[in-house]
Design a protein around this motif. Structure first.
Motif, PDB file in Angstrom:
ATOM      1  N   LEU A  43      -4.506  -3.319 -10.001  1.00  0.00           N
ATOM      2  CA  LEU A  43      -4.950  -3.361 -11.397  1.00  0.00           C
ATOM      3  C   LEU A  43      -4.465  -2.133 -12.171  1.00  0.00           C
ATOM      4  O   LEU A  43      -3.975  -2.255 -13.299  1.00  0.00           O
ATOM      5  CB  LEU A  43      -6.471  -3.483 -11.470  1.00  0.00           C
ATOM      6  N   LYS A  44      -4.553  -0.957 -11.569  1.00  0.00           N
ATOM      7  CA  LYS A  44      -4.078   0.270 -12.228  1.00  0.00           C
ATOM      8  C   LYS A  44      -2.588   0.169 -12.544  1.00  0.00           C
ATOM      9  O   LYS A  44      -2.140   0.548 -13.628  1.00  0.00           O
ATOM     10  CB  LYS A  44      -4.345   1.491 -11.347  1.00  0.00           C
ATOM     11  N   LEU A  45      -1.813  -0.325 -11.579  1.00  0.00           N
ATOM     12  CA  LEU A  45      -0.381  -0.504 -11.781  1.00  0.00           C
ATOM     13  C   LEU A  45      -0.130  -1.489 -12.917  1.00  0.00           C
ATOM     14  O   LEU A  45       0.680  -1.230 -13.813  1.00  0.00           O
ATOM     15  CB  LEU A  45       0.263  -1.015 -10.493  1.00  0.00           C
ATOM     16  N   GLN A  46      -0.838  -2.602 -12.905  1.00  0.00           N
ATOM     17  CA  GLN A  46      -0.667  -3.618 -13.941  1.00  0.00           C
ATOM     18  C   GLN A  46      -1.015  -3.070 -15.318  1.00  0.00           C
ATOM     19  O   GLN A  46      -0.284  -3.290 -16.284  1.00  0.00           O
ATOM     20  CB  GLN A  46      -1.543  -4.831 -13.645  1.00  0.00           C
ATOM     21  N   LEU A  47      -2.112  -2.365 -15.406  1.00  0.00           N
ATOM     22  CA  LEU A  47      -2.555  -1.850 -16.695  1.00  0.00           C
ATOM     23  C   LEU A  47      -1.593  -0.810 -17.250  1.00  0.00           C
ATOM     24  O   LEU A  47      -1.419  -0.701 -18.459  1.00  0.00           O
ATOM     25  CB  LEU A  47      -3.962  -1.266 -16.582  1.00  0.00           C
ATOM     26  N   LYS A  48      -0.965  -0.056 -16.372  1.00  0.00           N
ATOM     27  CA  LYS A  48      -0.053   0.988 -16.836  1.00  0.00           C
ATOM     28  C   LYS A  48       1.324   0.443 -17.225  1.00  0.00           C
ATOM     29  O   LYS A  48       1.909   0.881 -18.211  1.00  0.00           O
ATOM     30  CB  LYS A  48       0.112   2.069 -15.769  1.00  0.00           C
ATOM     31  N   TYR A  49       1.853  -0.512 -16.457  1.00  0.00           N
ATOM     32  CA  TYR A  49       3.252  -0.886 -16.629  1.00  0.00           C
ATOM     33  C   TYR A  49       3.519  -2.296 -17.148  1.00  0.00           C
ATOM     34  O   TYR A  49       4.635  -2.585 -17.547  1.00  0.00           O
ATOM     35  CB  TYR A  49       4.003  -0.723 -15.308  1.00  0.00           C
ATOM     36  N   PHE A  50       2.548  -3.164 -17.107  1.00  0.00           N
ATOM     37  CA  PHE A  50       2.805  -4.547 -17.492  1.00  0.00           C
ATOM     38  C   PHE A  50       1.930  -4.961 -18.659  1.00  0.00           C
ATOM     39  O   PHE A  50       0.898  -4.366 -18.922  1.00  0.00           O
ATOM     40  CB  PHE A  50       2.555  -5.491 -16.310  1.00  0.00           C
ATOM     41  N   ASN A  51       2.353  -6.034 -19.328  1.00  0.00           N
ATOM     42  CA  ASN A  51       1.560  -6.599 -20.406  1.00  0.00           C
ATOM     43  C   ASN A  51       0.245  -7.105 -19.819  1.00  0.00           C
ATOM     44  O   ASN A  51       0.219  -8.054 -19.054  1.00  0.00           O
ATOM     45  CB  ASN A  51       2.332  -7.740 -21.064  1.00  0.00           C
TER      46      ASN A  51
ATOM     47  N   GLN B 100       0.837  -1.211   0.000  1.00  0.00           N
ATOM     48  CA  GLN B 100       0.000   0.000   0.000  1.00  0.00           C
ATOM     49  C   GLN B 100       0.868   1.257   0.000  1.00  0.00           C
ATOM     50  O   GLN B 100       0.561   2.227  -0.695  1.00  0.00           O
ATOM     51  CB  GLN B 100      -0.941   0.005   1.205  1.00  0.00           C
ATOM     52  N   LEU B 101       1.938   1.253   0.772  1.00  0.00           N
ATOM     53  CA  LEU B 101       2.833   2.416   0.810  1.00  0.00           C
ATOM     54  C   LEU B 101       3.445   2.683  -0.560  1.00  0.00           C
ATOM     55  O   LEU B 101       3.476   3.825  -1.026  1.00  0.00           O
ATOM     56  CB  LEU B 101       3.933   2.211   1.855  1.00  0.00           C
ATOM     57  N   TYR B 102       3.935   1.631  -1.216  1.00  0.00           N
ATOM     58  CA  TYR B 102       4.525   1.792  -2.539  1.00  0.00           C
ATOM     59  C   TYR B 102       3.485   2.232  -3.563  1.00  0.00           C
ATOM     60  O   TYR B 102       3.734   3.121  -4.373  1.00  0.00           O
ATOM     61  CB  TYR B 102       5.195   0.508  -3.011  1.00  0.00           C
ATOM     62  N   LEU B 103       2.318   1.600  -3.523  1.00  0.00           N
ATOM     63  CA  LEU B 103       1.253   1.972  -4.463  1.00  0.00           C
ATOM     64  C   LEU B 103       0.823   3.418  -4.253  1.00  0.00           C
ATOM     65  O   LEU B 103       0.549   4.136  -5.210  1.00  0.00           O
ATOM     66  CB  LEU B 103       0.060   1.020  -4.310  1.00  0.00           C
ATOM     67  N   LYS B 104       0.784   3.852  -3.006  1.00  0.00           N
ATOM     68  CA  LYS B 104       0.419   5.242  -2.704  1.00  0.00           C
ATOM     69  C   LYS B 104       1.493   6.201  -3.229  1.00  0.00           C
ATOM     70  O   LYS B 104       1.179   7.224  -3.846  1.00  0.00           O
ATOM     71  CB  LYS B 104       0.216   5.419  -1.203  1.00  0.00           C
ATOM     72  N   GLU B 105       2.766   5.866  -3.012  1.00  0.00           N
ATOM     73  CA  GLU B 105       3.872   6.700  -3.477  1.00  0.00           C
ATOM     74  C   GLU B 105       3.862   6.838  -4.998  1.00  0.00           C
ATOM     75  O   GLU B 105       4.182   7.889  -5.537  1.00  0.00           O
ATOM     76  CB  GLU B 105       5.207   6.100  -3.015  1.00  0.00           C
ATOM     77  N   LEU B 106       3.459   5.775  -5.670  1.00  0.00           N
ATOM     78  CA  LEU B 106       3.384   5.790  -7.133  1.00  0.00           C
ATOM     79  C   LEU B 106       2.094   6.427  -7.655  1.00  0.00           C
ATOM     80  O   LEU B 106       1.931   6.598  -8.856  1.00  0.00           O
ATOM     81  CB  LEU B 106       3.512   4.363  -7.679  1.00  0.00           C
ATOM     82  N   GLY B 107       1.175   6.766  -6.746  1.00  0.00           N
ATOM     83  CA  GLY B 107      -0.052   7.454  -7.146  1.00  0.00           C
ATOM     84  C   GLY B 107      -1.207   6.553  -7.525  1.00  0.00           C
ATOM     85  O   GLY B 107      -2.227   7.024  -8.037  1.00  0.00           O
ATOM     86  N   PHE B 108      -1.098   5.259  -7.250  1.00  0.00           N
ATOM     87  CA  PHE B 108      -2.164   4.328  -7.612  1.00  0.00           C
ATOM     88  C   PHE B 108      -3.156   4.074  -6.485  1.00  0.00           C
ATOM     89  O   PHE B 108      -4.284   3.684  -6.728  1.00  0.00           O
ATOM     90  CB  PHE B 108      -1.584   2.980  -8.058  1.00  0.00           C
TER      91      PHE B 108
ATOM     92  N   ILE C 243      13.078   8.772  -3.869  1.00  0.00           N
ATOM     93  CA  ILE C 243      13.386   9.173  -2.490  1.00  0.00           C
ATOM     94  C   ILE C 243      14.709   9.929  -2.438  1.00  0.00           C
ATOM     95  O   ILE C 243      14.836  10.938  -1.748  1.00  0.00           O
ATOM     96  CB  ILE C 243      13.399   7.937  -1.570  1.00  0.00           C
ATOM     97  N   LYS C 244      15.715   9.465  -3.199  1.00  0.00           N
ATOM     98  CA  LYS C 244      17.015  10.166  -3.222  1.00  0.00           C
ATOM     99  C   LYS C 244      16.880  11.567  -3.791  1.00  0.00           C
ATOM    100  O   LYS C 244      17.529  12.493  -3.323  1.00  0.00           O
ATOM    101  CB  LYS C 244      18.026   9.357  -4.016  1.00  0.00           C
ATOM    102  N   GLN C 245      16.017  11.747  -4.793  1.00  0.00           N
ATOM    103  CA  GLN C 245      15.803  13.064  -5.385  1.00  0.00           C
ATOM    104  C   GLN C 245      15.107  13.996  -4.395  1.00  0.00           C
ATOM    105  O   GLN C 245      15.401  15.184  -4.353  1.00  0.00           O
ATOM    106  CB  GLN C 245      14.985  12.940  -6.665  1.00  0.00           C
ATOM    107  N   ILE C 246      14.214  13.463  -3.601  1.00  0.00           N
ATOM    108  CA  ILE C 246      13.498  14.273  -2.616  1.00  0.00           C
ATOM    109  C   ILE C 246      14.446  14.733  -1.513  1.00  0.00           C
ATOM    110  O   ILE C 246      14.417  15.874  -1.076  1.00  0.00           O
ATOM    111  CB  ILE C 246      12.315  13.492  -2.003  1.00  0.00           C
ATOM    112  N   ASN C 247      15.296  13.827  -1.059  1.00  0.00           N
ATOM    113  CA  ASN C 247      16.255  14.135   0.017  1.00  0.00           C
ATOM    114  C   ASN C 247      17.387  14.916  -0.591  1.00  0.00           C
ATOM    115  O   ASN C 247      18.008  15.722  -0.250  1.00  0.00           O
ATOM    116  CB  ASN C 247      16.756  12.871   0.696  1.00  0.00           C
TER     117      ASN C 247
END
Length: 75
Positions: free
Chosen positions: A35-43, A9-17, A71-75
């Motif tokens: 599902l949103k992540l899958q549809l955007k990035y995977f076959n 959930q944390l990763y999905l939230k960070e990615l905006g899904f 995260i490195k860009q933010i810090n």
């Protein structure tokens, strides 16, 4: 290595899904975010039919390095 629901959930939230609360429950919003992540990035034809363990493997391979970079860009 499998991610627990909270971490996913944390990763999905960070990615905006994922727009819900981090509640460690694999409910409707979490599944919609997968599902949103899958549809955007995977076959679509392959990944939607994969077991969750394989989806998590793809998630780890592709998105952990991306999140580290963000995260490195933010810090």
């Amino acid at each position: 290595m499998l991610l627990n629901i909270k971490t996913r959930q944390l990763y999905l939230k960070e990615l905006g899904f994922y727009k819900g609360e981090i509640d460690e429950i694999e409910g409707k919003l979490t599944k919609q975010a997968y599902l949103k992540l899958q549809l955007k990035y995977f076959n679509k034809r392959i990944i939607i039919s994969l077991p969750i363990k394989q989806v998590e493997k793809h998630f780890l391979i592709y998105f952990i390095p991306l999140l580290d970079k963000i995260i490195k860009q933010i810090n």
